[in-house]
Design a protein around this motif. Structure first.
Motif, PDB file in Angstrom:
ATOM      1  N   ARG A 200     -45.113 -47.510  13.522  1.00 11.31           N
ATOM      2  CA  ARG A 200     -44.135 -47.011  14.501  1.00 11.31           C
ATOM      3  C   ARG A 200     -43.008 -46.472  13.651  1.00 11.31           C
ATOM      4  NH1 ARG A 200     -39.078 -47.621  16.888  1.00 11.31           N
ATOM      5  NH2 ARG A 200     -39.065 -47.770  19.022  1.00 11.31           N
ATOM      6  N   VAL A 201     -42.786 -45.181  14.026  1.00 10.13           N
ATOM      7  CA  VAL A 201     -41.894 -44.316  13.050  1.00 10.13           C
ATOM      8  C   VAL A 201     -40.677 -43.777  14.020  1.00 10.13           C
ATOM      9  CG1 VAL A 201     -41.797 -42.422  11.283  1.00 10.13           C
ATOM     10  CG2 VAL A 201     -43.931 -43.502  11.882  1.00 10.13           C
ATOM     11  N   ASP A 202     -39.435 -44.135  13.708  1.00 10.78           N
ATOM     12  CA  ASP A 202     -38.227 -43.651  14.061  1.00 10.78           C
ATOM     13  C   ASP A 202     -38.104 -42.108  13.302  1.00 10.78           C
ATOM     14  OD1 ASP A 202     -37.568 -45.737  15.764  1.00 10.78           O
ATOM     15  OD2 ASP A 202     -36.004 -46.539  14.552  1.00 10.78           O
ATOM     16  N   ILE A 203     -37.913 -40.982  14.218  1.00 10.07           N
ATOM     17  CA  ILE A 203     -37.717 -39.609  13.763  1.00 10.07           C
ATOM     18  C   ILE A 203     -36.556 -39.122  14.124  1.00 10.07           C
ATOM     19  CG2 ILE A 203     -40.334 -39.647  13.605  1.00 10.07           C
ATOM     20  CD1 ILE A 203     -40.293 -37.782  16.112  1.00 10.07           C
ATOM     21  N   ALA A 204     -35.766 -38.342  13.322  1.00 15.17           N
ATOM     22  CA  ALA A 204     -34.776 -37.541  13.235  1.00 15.17           C
ATOM     23  C   ALA A 204     -34.724 -36.358  12.486  1.00 15.17           C
ATOM     24  CB  ALA A 204     -33.472 -38.246  13.201  1.00 15.17           C
ATOM     25  N   SER A 205     -34.210 -35.240  12.640  1.00  9.60           N
ATOM     26  CA  SER A 205     -34.065 -34.020  11.833  1.00  9.60           C
ATOM     27  C   SER A 205     -32.546 -33.760  11.298  1.00  9.60           C
ATOM     28  CB  SER A 205     -34.630 -32.958  12.784  1.00  9.60           C
ATOM     29  OG  SER A 205     -35.832 -32.875  13.166  1.00  9.60           O
ATOM     30  N   ASP A 206     -31.738 -34.413  11.849  1.00  4.95           N
ATOM     31  CA  ASP A 206     -30.364 -34.168  11.362  1.00  4.95           C
ATOM     32  C   ASP A 206     -29.424 -35.512  11.651  1.00  4.95           C
ATOM     33  OD1 ASP A 206     -28.292 -32.809   9.862  1.00  4.95           O
ATOM     34  OD2 ASP A 206     -28.177 -31.062  11.161  1.00  4.95           O
ATOM     35  N   GLU A 207     -28.258 -35.467  10.973  1.00  7.77           N
ATOM     36  CA  GLU A 207     -27.138 -36.392  11.477  1.00  7.77           C
ATOM     37  C   GLU A 207     -25.844 -35.752  11.396  1.00  7.77           C
ATOM     38  OE1 GLU A 207     -26.630 -41.148  10.817  1.00  7.77           O
ATOM     39  OE2 GLU A 207     -26.604 -39.855   8.751  1.00  7.77           O
ATOM     40  N   ARG A 208     -25.365 -35.716  12.533  1.00 12.61           N
ATOM     41  CA  ARG A 208     -23.753 -35.078  12.541  1.00 12.61           C
ATOM     42  C   ARG A 208     -23.017 -35.828  13.432  1.00 12.61           C
ATOM     43  NH1 ARG A 208     -24.031 -32.599   8.625  1.00 12.61           N
ATOM     44  NH2 ARG A 208     -25.430 -30.988   8.128  1.00 12.61           N
ATOM     45  N   THR A 209     -21.703 -35.694  13.009  1.00 13.98           N
ATOM     46  CA  THR A 209     -20.684 -36.311  13.935  1.00 13.98           C
ATOM     47  C   THR A 209     -20.368 -35.370  14.967  1.00 13.98           C
ATOM     48  OG1 THR A 209     -18.747 -35.324  12.856  1.00 13.98           O
ATOM     49  CG2 THR A 209     -19.652 -37.314  11.973  1.00 13.98           C
ATOM     50  N   PRO A 210     -19.581 -35.815  16.312  1.00 15.11           N
ATOM     51  CA  PRO A 210     -19.642 -34.849  17.180  1.00 15.11           C
ATOM     52  C   PRO A 210     -18.467 -33.717  16.804  1.00 15.11           C
ATOM     53  CG  PRO A 210     -19.229 -37.035  18.235  1.00 15.11           C
ATOM     54  CD  PRO A 210     -19.551 -37.138  16.713  1.00 15.11           C
ATOM     55  N   ASN A 257     -33.733 -42.619   8.668  1.00 12.08           N
ATOM     56  CA  ASN A 257     -33.486 -42.159   7.744  1.00 12.08           C
ATOM     57  C   ASN A 257     -34.275 -40.469   7.433  1.00 12.08           C
ATOM     58  OD1 ASN A 257     -33.749 -41.190   4.700  1.00 12.08           O
ATOM     59  ND2 ASN A 257     -34.221 -43.475   4.099  1.00 12.08           N
ATOM     60  N   VAL A 258     -33.252 -39.658   7.781  1.00 11.59           N
ATOM     61  CA  VAL A 258     -33.688 -38.202   7.906  1.00 11.59           C
ATOM     62  C   VAL A 258     -34.117 -37.649   6.452  1.00 11.59           C
ATOM     63  CG1 VAL A 258     -32.480 -35.901   8.317  1.00 11.59           C
ATOM     64  CG2 VAL A 258     -31.986 -37.864   9.725  1.00 11.59           C
ATOM     65  N   CYS A 270     -38.578 -29.533   9.703  1.00 10.25           N
ATOM     66  CA  CYS A 270     -37.265 -30.180  10.413  1.00 10.25           C
ATOM     67  C   CYS A 270     -36.331 -29.228  10.560  1.00 10.25           C
ATOM     68  CB  CYS A 270     -36.743 -31.198   9.824  1.00 10.25           C
ATOM     69  SG  CYS A 270     -37.612 -32.847   9.847  1.00 10.25           S
ATOM     70  N   HIS A 271     -35.710 -29.041  11.581  1.00 12.12           N
ATOM     71  CA  HIS A 271     -34.704 -28.040  12.031  1.00 12.12           C
ATOM     72  C   HIS A 271     -33.410 -28.795  12.126  1.00 12.12           C
ATOM     73  CE1 HIS A 271     -38.186 -25.852  13.913  1.00 12.12           C
ATOM     74  NE2 HIS A 271     -37.396 -24.955  13.612  1.00 12.12           N
ATOM     75  N   THR A 272     -32.277 -28.284  11.137  1.00 16.33           N
ATOM     76  CA  THR A 272     -31.024 -28.841  11.617  1.00 16.33           C
ATOM     77  C   THR A 272     -30.282 -28.573  12.742  1.00 16.33           C
ATOM     78  OG1 THR A 272     -29.842 -26.981  10.472  1.00 16.33           O
ATOM     79  CG2 THR A 272     -30.665 -28.599   8.802  1.00 16.33           C
ATOM     80  N   PHE A 273     -29.210 -29.109  12.972  1.00 21.17           N
ATOM     81  CA  PHE A 273     -28.437 -28.805  14.273  1.00 21.17           C
ATOM     82  C   PHE A 273     -28.059 -27.481  14.244  1.00 21.17           C
ATOM     83  CE2 PHE A 273     -24.770 -29.045  17.199  1.00 21.17           C
ATOM     84  CZ  PHE A 273     -25.526 -29.396  18.283  1.00 21.17           C
ATOM     85  N   ALA A 274     -27.588 -27.039  13.033  1.00 19.85           N
ATOM     86  CA  ALA A 274     -27.350 -25.583  12.802  1.00 19.85           C
ATOM     87  C   ALA A 274     -28.230 -24.550  13.249  1.00 19.85           C
ATOM     88  CB  ALA A 274     -26.680 -25.398  11.560  1.00 19.85           C
ATOM     89  N   ASP A 275     -29.469 -25.161  12.801  1.00 17.17           N
ATOM     90  CA  ASP A 275     -30.768 -24.257  12.976  1.00 17.17           C
ATOM     91  C   ASP A 275     -30.991 -24.170  14.403  1.00 17.17           C
ATOM     92  OD1 ASP A 275     -31.595 -23.973  10.208  1.00 17.17           O
ATOM     93  OD2 ASP A 275     -32.690 -25.672  10.063  1.00 17.17           O
ATOM     94  N   TRP A 276     -30.967 -25.216  15.053  1.00 16.43           N
ATOM     95  CA  TRP A 276     -31.209 -25.276  16.503  1.00 16.43           C
ATOM     96  C   TRP A 276     -30.252 -24.374  17.218  1.00 16.43           C
ATOM     97  CZ3 TRP A 276     -28.051 -27.178  20.228  1.00 16.43           C
ATOM     98  CH2 TRP A 276     -28.634 -27.152  21.552  1.00 16.43           C
ATOM     99  N   ALA A 277     -28.796 -24.649  16.962  1.00 14.40           N
ATOM    100  CA  ALA A 277     -27.759 -23.975  17.676  1.00 14.40           C
ATOM    101  C   ALA A 277     -28.011 -22.463  17.604  1.00 14.40           C
ATOM    102  CB  ALA A 277     -26.571 -24.609  17.354  1.00 14.40           C
TER     103      ALA A 277
END
Length: 293
Positions: A200-210, A257-258, A270-277
């Protein structure tokens, strides 16, 4: 050559998984309740075999899975309810077990196995437990918060007015992932079942505050955006489920753990939030008619 069945193929996660598998020259059977929809036609044009499958129609599930080797399984409570989601997820697992599939990859939610008390996480965990008990070789991938939600619904309504409205404190980090990366990770797991079976793998590409997201969105959109913290009481009036989720994000937080994921699976890209935006068509999004909730 293996045939990969993909449920929810015309949706965000299933669509991304279908595309990632087709890009890897794999054989894909795309399952959807609406095989005559424009989204289904798009998948056919990309090379997928499209089949009708309805989670509430066991005969359709059996027919759709016949002759496939592995399954990407996605369920959703939105548009139905969590009891329906759990029931449909179990039916899908049972059909996969009866079809003697070699591998089922179920997409859940990060932390759904930790007793979050978030209704649509709990319903996914019910399906996870059913899958583990089914005897089918399984993998659970569990995405963090979806970046794609920042370009729709009430978030988009706020951005039209130059406001990023979000029900979390400005300085509280949140782990994020776009649908494209979920699809890429799912395709990787499906193609390397020996490595991932029983995990079971938790997945994420980036971590950002609002606060950081606000700056990134302003930069991508090309106009000033201010952050506004939405009170949880406001969210709760619309959805107890979403309010519980944002409360969990703020109090416990979604730690994924990104860094380790990026290091261990570079092929996901993986795309960062900036890549995605930066990749969103903001002029078109912001000029479309506002959603009414």
């Amino acid at each position: 050559m293996l045939t990969f069945a993909v449920t929810g193929a015309t949706g965000a996660q299933g669509g991304a998984t279908t595309r990632a598998l087709l890009d890897a020259d794999q054989r894909v059977r795309a399952l959807t309740r609406r095989p005559d929809s424009p989204a289904a036609d798009t998948l056919r044009a990309l090379g997928a075999e499209v089949r009708h499958a309805d989670f509430d129609d066991r005969v359709s599930l059996d027919a759709a899975l016949r002759g496939t080797d592995s399954l990407f399984a996605v369920t959703t409570p939105f548009g139905t309810d969590i009891a329906t989601e759990a029931r449909q997820g179990k039916a899908l697992v049972d059909a996969a077990a009866d079809a003697r599939l070699g591998h089922v990859v179920f997409t859940s939610a990060a932390h759904a196995d930790r007793g979050t008390g978030v209704p649509h996480y709990e319903s996914k965990y019910v399906v996870e437990q059913h899958l583990r008990a089914s005897g089918v070789p399984w993998t659970v991938i569990a995405p963090a918060a979806f970046m794609d939600n920042y370009a729709s619904g009430w978030t988009l309504d706020g951005l039209r007015d130059g406001v990023f409205a979000w029900p979390m404190p400005a300085d509280r980090p949140l782990t994020l992932i776009p649908a494209a990366d979920i699809g890429a990770f799912a395709a990787l797991v499906l193609q390397r079942r020996d490595e991932f079976t029983g995990h079971r793998v938790d997945i994420a590409s980036d971590e950002r505050t609002p606060a950081e997201m606000t700056e990134i969105l302003a930069s991508a959109i090309g106009r000033p955006i201010t952050f506004q913290e939405v009170p949880l009481a406001y969210v709760r009036r619309r959805s107890e489920d979403l309010a519980a989720m944002f409360d969990y994000f703020t109090t416990t937080g979604l730690d994924v753990n990104v860094t380790a994921l990026r290091r261990d699976h570079p092929e996901v890209g993986c795309h960062t939030f900036a890549d995605w935006a930066a990749a969103q068509d903001w002029p078109a999004l912001l000029s479309s008619a506002p959603a009414h909730h």
